[in-house]
Design a protein around this motif. Structure first.
Motif, PDB file in Angstrom:
ATOM      1  N   SER A  31       0.844  -1.187   0.000  1.00  0.00           N
ATOM      2  CA  SER A  31       0.000   0.000   0.000  1.00  0.00           C
ATOM      3  C   SER A  31       0.884   1.244   0.000  1.00  0.00           C
ATOM      4  CB  SER A  31      -0.944  -0.003   1.199  1.00  0.00           C
ATOM      5  OG  SER A  31      -0.248  -0.257   2.391  1.00  0.00           O
ATOM      6  N   PRO A  32       0.519   2.250  -0.805  1.00  0.00           N
ATOM      7  CA  PRO A  32       1.397   3.413  -0.986  1.00  0.00           C
ATOM      8  C   PRO A  32       1.323   4.389   0.190  1.00  0.00           C
ATOM      9  CG  PRO A  32      -0.572   3.657  -2.331  1.00  0.00           C
ATOM     10  CD  PRO A  32      -0.663   2.301  -1.685  1.00  0.00           C
ATOM     11  N   VAL A  33       2.407   4.468   0.929  1.00  0.00           N
ATOM     12  CA  VAL A  33       2.535   5.413   2.035  1.00  0.00           C
ATOM     13  C   VAL A  33       3.914   6.054   1.926  1.00  0.00           C
ATOM     14  CG1 VAL A  33       2.566   5.740   4.533  1.00  0.00           C
ATOM     15  CG2 VAL A  33       1.025   4.034   3.512  1.00  0.00           C
ATOM     16  N   ARG A  34       3.954   7.358   1.863  1.00  0.00           N
ATOM     17  CA  ARG A  34       5.242   8.058   1.753  1.00  0.00           C
ATOM     18  C   ARG A  34       6.153   7.675   2.911  1.00  0.00           C
ATOM     19  NH1 ARG A  34       1.375  11.263  -0.106  1.00  0.00           N
ATOM     20  NH2 ARG A  34       1.660  12.336  -2.102  1.00  0.00           N
ATOM     21  N   GLY A  35       7.377   7.379   2.593  1.00  0.00           N
ATOM     22  CA  GLY A  35       8.348   7.002   3.604  1.00  0.00           C
ATOM     23  C   GLY A  35       8.388   5.517   3.902  1.00  0.00           C
ATOM     24  N   ARG A  36       7.419   4.756   3.357  1.00  0.00           N
ATOM     25  CA  ARG A  36       7.372   3.318   3.636  1.00  0.00           C
ATOM     26  C   ARG A  36       7.486   2.467   2.375  1.00  0.00           C
ATOM     27  NH1 ARG A  36       2.687   2.818   8.362  1.00  0.00           N
ATOM     28  NH2 ARG A  36       3.630   4.346   9.790  1.00  0.00           N
ATOM     29  N   VAL A  37       7.682   3.090   1.259  1.00  0.00           N
ATOM     30  CA  VAL A  37       7.845   2.356   0.003  1.00  0.00           C
ATOM     31  C   VAL A  37       9.164   2.768  -0.643  1.00  0.00           C
ATOM     32  CG1 VAL A  37       5.369   2.071  -0.396  1.00  0.00           C
ATOM     33  CG2 VAL A  37       6.522   4.104  -1.300  1.00  0.00           C
ATOM     34  N   LYS A  38       9.777   1.816  -1.313  1.00  0.00           N
ATOM     35  CA  LYS A  38      10.984   2.080  -2.098  1.00  0.00           C
ATOM     36  C   LYS A  38      12.032   2.844  -1.290  1.00  0.00           C
ATOM     37  CE  LYS A  38      10.027   0.067  -5.871  1.00  0.00           C
ATOM     38  NZ  LYS A  38      10.858  -1.113  -6.130  1.00  0.00           N
ATOM     39  N   ARG A  39      12.418   2.275  -0.156  1.00  0.00           N
ATOM     40  CA  ARG A  39      13.309   3.003   0.752  1.00  0.00           C
ATOM     41  C   ARG A  39      14.711   3.182   0.174  1.00  0.00           C
ATOM     42  NH1 ARG A  39      11.334   0.627   6.659  1.00  0.00           N
ATOM     43  NH2 ARG A  39       9.280   1.626   6.606  1.00  0.00           N
TER      44      ARG A  39
END
Length: 217
Positions: A18-26
């Motif tokens: 689920s797309p959440v800024r800061g938690r995806v593609k670190r």
């Protein structure tokens, strides 16, 4: 899926966070910033959802984690006629094994793909499906960075997913070891690259500019 599926007895599973800024593609965020990583994650997930829903190869599902109630994912699933389901398990391997086992209760074989490997297209999925239909028990689509972006099987067996160092360059090598130890036969497709670093993103812009849209940094 408006057209008749070529493999109606199979299932295609798209795994997405689920797309959440800061938690995806670190890893990508460390190089390009959280907003860029978030936008690229959404773009890749949307592209692969559209591909999965429009390929007319087999019924497709969107497996979400950790928030299956994400409005963005719910809208994406509805737009592409994907069944939206929750990933279940304590780590990625357990979640993948559980999802494949659940689909195999009603399917001849199942193919699971990640949401960050834009080289996965209908032809690539069909190459995996043809092998599974021919009797190959396991098929993997390796990633150039040492992981894999596709796994397909006709068997519900957790062995390939146990004790894997997820997120490292050893994933595919360890998976091969687990398959050998369990006596499982498998075949591999051509290796593809996924989008984990700025270099990967720049490569995608060169190779497939139509997929990048207005996302240019």
């Amino acid at each position: 899926m408006s057209r008749t599926a070529r493999y109606p007895g199979a299932r295609l599973l798209l795994f997405a966070r689920s797309p959440v800024r800061g938690r995806v593609k670190r890893r990508l965020a460390a190089e390009m910033g959280e907003q860029a990583a978030f936008d690229i994650h959404c773009a890749m997930t949307a592209y692969l959802a559209g591909m999965a829903g429009g390929a007319a190869l087999m019924p497709a599902c969107l497996y979400a984690w950790p928030d299956v109630d994400s409005p963005w994912l719910q809208n994406l699933a509805a737009r592409h006629a994907l069944q939206l389901r929750a990933q279940q398990g304590s780590d990625l391997g357990e979640r993948m094994g559980n999802a494949l086992a659940a689909e195999l209760r009603h399917a001849d074989f199942a193919i699971l793909i990640g949401s960050d490997c834009p080289g996965i297209d209908p032809a690539y999925i069909e190459a995996a499906a043809a092998r599974l239909q021919a009797g190959v028990p396991w098929v993997f689509g390796p990633a150039i960075d040492g992981g894999y972006g596709l796994v397909g099987t006709c068997r519900a067996d957790p062995a390939p997913f146990r004790n894997i160092d997820w997120g490292t360059a050893e994933v595919m090598a360890q998976t091969r070891d687990r398959c050998r130890a369990a006596g499982l036969a498998w075949e591999e497709l051509d290796a593809l690259y996924d989008i984990d670093t700025r270099e990967d993103w720049l490569r995608l812009q060169r190779d497939r500019p139509e997929l990048c849209g207005n996302l240019v940094w």
